[in-house]
Design a protein around this motif. Structure first.
Motif, PDB file in Angstrom:
ATOM      1  N   GLU A 195      -1.758  57.286  23.224  1.00 14.40           N
ATOM      2  CA  GLU A 195      -2.818  56.280  23.737  1.00 14.40           C
ATOM      3  C   GLU A 195      -2.260  55.640  25.038  1.00 14.40           C
ATOM      4  O   GLU A 195      -3.280  55.546  25.963  1.00 14.40           O
ATOM      5  CB  GLU A 195      -2.834  55.172  22.804  1.00 14.40           C
ATOM      6  CG  GLU A 195      -3.595  55.564  21.355  1.00 14.40           C
ATOM      7  CD  GLU A 195      -4.849  55.968  21.685  1.00 14.40           C
ATOM      8  OE1 GLU A 195      -5.728  55.732  22.297  1.00 14.40           O
ATOM      9  OE2 GLU A 195      -5.174  57.207  20.794  1.00 14.40           O
ATOM     10  N   LEU A 228      -3.115  58.189  27.862  1.00 15.79           N
ATOM     11  CA  LEU A 228      -4.383  58.127  28.046  1.00 15.79           C
ATOM     12  C   LEU A 228      -4.738  57.008  28.860  1.00 15.79           C
ATOM     13  O   LEU A 228      -5.717  57.126  29.826  1.00 15.79           O
ATOM     14  CB  LEU A 228      -5.195  58.223  26.851  1.00 15.79           C
ATOM     15  CG  LEU A 228      -5.367  59.410  26.120  1.00 15.79           C
ATOM     16  CD1 LEU A 228      -5.891  59.375  24.741  1.00 15.79           C
ATOM     17  CD2 LEU A 228      -5.855  60.534  26.687  1.00 15.79           C
ATOM     18  N   SER A 254     -14.232  62.132  27.615  1.00  9.57           N
ATOM     19  CA  SER A 254     -13.787  62.599  26.285  1.00  9.57           C
ATOM     20  C   SER A 254     -12.383  62.855  26.019  1.00  9.57           C
ATOM     21  O   SER A 254     -11.542  63.350  27.016  1.00  9.57           O
ATOM     22  CB  SER A 254     -14.480  63.900  25.720  1.00  9.57           C
ATOM     23  OG  SER A 254     -14.099  65.133  26.713  1.00  9.57           O
ATOM     24  N   ARG A 255     -11.840  62.528  24.867  1.00  8.22           N
ATOM     25  CA  ARG A 255     -10.287  62.429  24.588  1.00  8.22           C
ATOM     26  C   ARG A 255     -10.012  63.951  24.470  1.00  8.22           C
ATOM     27  O   ARG A 255      -8.926  64.424  25.296  1.00  8.22           O
ATOM     28  CB  ARG A 255     -10.020  62.015  23.100  1.00  8.22           C
ATOM     29  CG  ARG A 255      -8.620  61.930  22.868  1.00  8.22           C
ATOM     30  CD  ARG A 255      -8.508  61.585  21.639  1.00  8.22           C
ATOM     31  NE  ARG A 255      -7.171  61.371  21.062  1.00  8.22           N
ATOM     32  CZ  ARG A 255      -6.377  60.134  21.235  1.00  8.22           C
ATOM     33  NH1 ARG A 255      -7.162  59.141  21.498  1.00  8.22           N
ATOM     34  NH2 ARG A 255      -5.008  60.149  20.582  1.00  8.22           N
ATOM     35  N   LYS A 256     -10.753  65.007  24.136  1.00 10.44           N
ATOM     36  CA  LYS A 256     -10.293  66.174  23.973  1.00 10.44           C
ATOM     37  C   LYS A 256     -10.139  67.057  25.560  1.00 10.44           C
ATOM     38  O   LYS A 256      -9.130  67.729  25.979  1.00 10.44           O
ATOM     39  CB  LYS A 256     -11.444  67.193  23.386  1.00 10.44           C
ATOM     40  CG  LYS A 256     -11.024  68.471  23.430  1.00 10.44           C
ATOM     41  CD  LYS A 256     -12.143  69.320  22.594  1.00 10.44           C
ATOM     42  CE  LYS A 256     -11.799  71.060  22.609  1.00 10.44           C
ATOM     43  NZ  LYS A 256     -12.660  71.508  21.789  1.00 10.44           N
ATOM     44  N   ARG A 303      -9.407  65.283  28.486  1.00  9.48           N
ATOM     45  CA  ARG A 303      -8.564  64.683  29.119  1.00  9.48           C
ATOM     46  C   ARG A 303      -6.929  65.009  28.603  1.00  9.48           C
ATOM     47  O   ARG A 303      -6.073  65.089  29.239  1.00  9.48           O
ATOM     48  CB  ARG A 303      -8.470  62.935  29.167  1.00  9.48           C
ATOM     49  CG  ARG A 303      -9.679  62.607  29.804  1.00  9.48           C
ATOM     50  CD  ARG A 303      -9.847  61.102  29.899  1.00  9.48           C
ATOM     51  NE  ARG A 303     -10.944  60.546  30.942  1.00  9.48           N
ATOM     52  CZ  ARG A 303     -10.876  59.297  31.564  1.00  9.48           C
ATOM     53  NH1 ARG A 303     -10.124  58.522  31.001  1.00  9.48           N
ATOM     54  NH2 ARG A 303     -11.836  59.045  32.283  1.00  9.48           N
ATOM     55  N   MET A 304      -6.972  65.053  27.080  1.00  9.71           N
ATOM     56  CA  MET A 304      -5.594  65.602  26.485  1.00  9.71           C
ATOM     57  C   MET A 304      -5.197  67.032  27.188  1.00  9.71           C
ATOM     58  O   MET A 304      -4.204  67.633  27.157  1.00  9.71           O
ATOM     59  CB  MET A 304      -5.780  65.868  24.997  1.00  9.71           C
ATOM     60  CG  MET A 304      -5.721  64.325  24.483  1.00  9.71           C
ATOM     61  SD  MET A 304      -4.058  63.591  24.867  1.00  9.71           S
ATOM     62  CE  MET A 304      -2.875  64.576  24.286  1.00  9.71           C
TER      63      MET A 304
END
Length: 447
Positions: free
Chosen positions: A77, A80, A109-111, A113-114
Motif C-alpha cells: 500500500e 502504491l 487500477s491496482r493491477k 500499477r503493480m
C-alpha cells in the motif's frame, strides 16, 4: 567514454569498420578485442555492492529467491501511495493525463500499477517514470484511440501477423531452472531478402511481451531473454528496431549467443543502448551451436528450451501458442457460456477442495466460492471494462486459482469422469460467474 573503449565508438561508426568485418576472425587483434568486450560487460557488475551482485548472479543462474516483497500488505500500500505521488508530480502535460482523461480506471487500477512496481523492483519513482514512457510508446505504436485498452491480434496488420507467426520472436515451451518463462529470439527465422519495417517488429514484439505479462508470476519473478544467433550469420536487418525496454517487464537474465565473431562484436552496440541496470544481467556467448547450448545449460536453460530434437526452433509449439491466443481472444469477444455437465462421477480424477467444478450443485465447493469472491472484488471494474480489458481481469482470476493449486474440472459427457477443462473453457467459466453475480436472483440455480 574513455580511450580504453574507443573501439566501441568505432563499432558505432558503421559496417565498414574492420572490427565488424566478416573476415575479422583473421585479425591478429581478435583476442584483445573480445577481451575488451567481456571486460566492458563485467565492469557494470563491479560497480554494484556485494548483495546486489549476489542477487543478480542468483537470477542469472536460475536460483529462485524465496523472499516475497509483497507478503507485507502495508508495504504494498505504501508503494502504491508513493507511486501515485510521483505520478502527480510528473504527469502534467504528459501522455498520462491524456490516458487518464480517456479511461481513468485503466491507469489507476491496482493491477496496472503493480505491473510497473514489480518490473522496477518496487521502486515507486522508477515505476512512475516507466509508466509514462510505456504510454508514450503505446501511443506511438498503436495510436491514441488504443492507448487505454488491451492490444489484440486484430490490432495487428497482415505484415505484423506474418512476422509474429514466423517465430522470430517466440515463448519457449519450457522454463528455466527456477520456473521462469523464456523469451526466444531467432534471427535465422527472418525471411531472407525481406526488409522488416521497424514498427512491424516493434508492434509484434509488444504483443508477445504484453501477453507474457498477463501472468503475475512473470511480473514478480521476471523472464529470461535468449537471443540465439548461433544458427545464422550476422544480419543487420532490423538493427534499429531494438527491444522494448519501456515495457514493464523485469528481465532476470539476457543471453546473446553467436557463432560468428563479427556478430559477437556487433552486440556491443546493443550493450551501449541497454539501461545501465540491465547490463550486469547480460551474458554474451560465442561459439558453435553446441557450445552455446552448453553455456546456456550452466545458467539453468536446457537445450530443449531452445531447440527441438532436430536442433531447430520449435515452430510447432509457437504455432500452437498463436492459435491459442486467437481462440482465447475470440472467446472473450463472444463471452459464450460454458457447457454444464452432470456432477455424478466415477472418474479417476478426484476433485480437491480448491478445484473449480463445472456443473450444477458445485456452488458450495471451496474453489467455486473462491472464484466468486475474486469476481466480486473486481466486479465494478469488470462492469466498466471493455471486452478487451475483461481478458486481463479473467486471466488474473485463473492465475490466482492455479497459484493456490486449484484446477478447473468438468465431467466427460460419455464417461462421466472428471477431466481438466481447457483454458478457453476456464475463461468461459469465469465470464459465466461474472454474469451470475450481476444477476443474483438467477445465480442460485447456476454453478
Amino acid at each position: 567514454m574513455t580511450n580504453n573503449n574507443s573501439w566501441l565508438q568505432r563499432l558505432l561508426g558503421g559496417t565498414d569498420s574492420p572490427y565488424i568485418s566478416p573476415h575479422y576472425a583473421e585479425n591478429d587483434n581478435e583476442g584483445i578485442t573480445k577481451q575488451q568486450l567481456d571486460s566492458f560487460l563485467a565492469s557494470s557488475m563491479a560497480q554494484l555492492d556485494v548483495r546486489q551482485r549476489e542477487s543478480i548472479l542468483e537470477d542469472l543462474h536460475g536460483i529462485r529467491n524465496s523472499e516475497n516483497p509483497e507478503s507485507n500488505p502495508a508495504s504494498v500500500e505504501l508503494w502504491l501511495q508513493l507511486l501515485d505521488m510521483h505520478l502527480q508530480n510528473i504527469k502534467r502535460g504528459s501522455v498520462y493525463e491524456t490516458a487518464e482523461a480517456i479511461d481513468r480506471i485503466y491507469v489507476t487500477s491496482r493491477k496496472f500499477r503493480m505491473m510497473f512496481l514489480r518490473s522496477n523492483r518496487y521502486d515507486p519513482q522508477a515505476a512512475a517514470g516507466q509508466m509514462i514512457k510505456f504510454l508514450e510508446l503505446k501511443r506511438s505504436l498503436f495510436g491514441q484511440e488504443k492507448l487505454t485498452r488491451k492490444i489484440l491480434l486484430t490490432d495487428l496488420n497482415e505484415d505484423e501477423k506474418t512476422y509474429l507467426e514466423s517465430g522470430t520472436l517466440q515463448i519457449s515451451t519450457k522454463r528455466d531452472r527456477s520456473g521462469r518463462e523464456i523469451l526466444l529470439v531467432f534471427p535465422s527465422l527472418r525471411r531472407t531478402g525481406t526488409e522488416v519495417q521497424v514498427n512491424t517488429a516493434l508492434r509484434s514484439r509488444y504483443y508477445v511481451l504484453m501477453n507474457m505479462l498477463e501472468s503475475e508470476e512473470n511480473q514478480r519473478n521476471g523472464i529470461v531473454l535468449v537471443y540465439f544467433g548461433a544458427l545464422s550469420q550476422p544480419n543487420q536487418r532490423e538493427s534499429n528496431s531494438g527491444l522494448l525496454w519501456d515495457l514493464p517487464v523485469f528481465l532476470a537474465g539476457i543471453h546473446c549467443c553467436f557463432n560468428n565473431l563479427a556478430a559477437y562484436l556487433l552486440i556491443s552496440v546493443a550493450v551501449l543502448r541497454l539501461p545501465f541496470a540491465l547490463r550486469p544481467r547480460m551474458r554474451v556467448h560465442y561459439g558453435t551451436c553446441t557450445e552455446c547450448l552448453d553455456k546456456l545449460a550452466s545458467f539453468g536453460i536446457t537445450k530443449e528450451a531452445i531447440l527441438n530434437d532436430s536442433n531447430e526452433p520449435n515452430l510447432i509449439g509457437h504455432m500452437q501458442w498463436c492459435r491459442h491466443r486467437q481462440e482465447l481472444e475470440l472467446t472473450y469477444v463472444s463471452e459464450s457460456d460454458a457447457e454444464s455437465v452432470s456432477l455424478a462421477s466415477t472418474g479417476s480424477i478426484i476433485p480437491r477442495p480448491l478445484d473449480v467444478l463445472f456443473g450444477p450443485g458445485s456452488r458450495k465447493n471451496e474453489g467455486n466460492i473462491l472464484v466468486r469472491n475474486l469476481a466480486h472484488k473486481v466486479l465494478a471494474e469488470y462492469n466498466d471494462s471493455t471486452n478487451n480489458d475483461k481478458v486481463q481481469l479473467t486471466e488474473t482470476i485463473i492465475d490466482e486459482v492455479t497459484k493456490r493449486g486449484g484446477r478447473f474440472l468438468k465431467q466427460n459427457d460419455d464417461t462421466k469422469e472428471w477431466e481438466e477443462a481447457s483454458h478457453i473453457e476456464a475463461c468461459r467459466k469465469i465470464a459465466h460467474t461474472f454474469r451470475n453475480i450481476r444477476r443474483p436472483s438467477r445465480a442460485k440455480s447456476k454453478s
